[in-house]
Write an enzyme that holds these catalytic residues in place. Structure first.
Site, PDB file in Angstrom:
ATOM      1  N   HIS A  97       0.850  -1.197   0.000  1.00 22.15           N
ATOM      2  CA  HIS A  97       0.000   0.000   0.000  1.00 22.15           C
ATOM      3  C   HIS A  97       0.878   1.237   0.000  1.00 22.15           C
ATOM      4  CE1 HIS A  97       0.616  -1.334   4.169  1.00 22.15           C
ATOM      5  NE2 HIS A  97       0.649  -0.054   4.502  1.00 22.15           N
ATOM      6  N   HIS A  99       0.823   5.149   1.036  1.00 25.66           N
ATOM      7  CA  HIS A  99       0.125   6.185   1.799  1.00 25.66           C
ATOM      8  C   HIS A  99       0.182   7.484   1.002  1.00 25.66           C
ATOM      9  CE1 HIS A  99       0.213   4.103   5.854  1.00 25.66           C
ATOM     10  NE2 HIS A  99       1.212   3.460   5.268  1.00 25.66           N
TER      11      HIS A  99
END
Ligand code: AMP
Ligand code: ZN
Length: 132
Positions: A97, A99
């Protein structure tokens, strides 16, 4: 399926999604550092940036589109893009992921990446990012 973010991709766990394409989805981080803190993830499982050399390129269009959405809809003045790869780097969820952390000149904690604003209304931010 044990991976939390795979379960979000599959719709088994709710998330405040703000963007989706064939390769990636983006949704609001449940514990935001600044208003609009969003995670961009690949639909297919890979642990982190080091695990799969092609994953970053695959989700790059989603990152660019989400960055534009956050700055336009939320009036952010800038943003940080960050990915933790490995426990030693602070990774807690082992599905890649990125951010995306919008930054605002007018808010406190201007120079702190991880200041948590106690009053962030995730539903209101989600509405602003997805309405119209
Ligand atoms: P990291 O330390 O880079 O692995 O960050 C994991 C991030 O996932 C943290 O910022 C968490 O707040 C966020 N997170 C964990 N569970 C959820 C969830 N169910 N929905 C949205 N964000 C989540
Ligand atoms: Zn996964």
């Amino acid at each position: 399926m044990s991976c939390l973010f795979c379960r979000i991709v599959a719709g088994e766990i709710p998330a405040r999604q703000v963007y989706a394409d064939d390769y990636a989805i983006a949704f609001l981080d449940i514990n935001p550092w600044h208003p609009g803190h969003t995670l961009v993830i690949p639909r297919r499982h890979t642990a982190d940036l080091l695990d799969d050399p092609s994953a970053l390129a695959e989700i790059a269009p989603a990152v660019t589109a989400t960055a534009a959405l956050l700055t336009e809809r939320l009036g952010a003045d800038g943003l940080n893009l960050l990915s933790n790869a490995g426990e030693v780097a602070g990774q807690e969820v082992f599905h890649l992921h990125l951010h995306l952390v919008p930054r605002y000149a007018a808010l406190p904690g201007l120079r702190e990446l991880t200041v948590r604003e106690p009053d962030i209304d995730l539903d209101e931010i989600h509405r602003r990012l997805t309405s119209g």
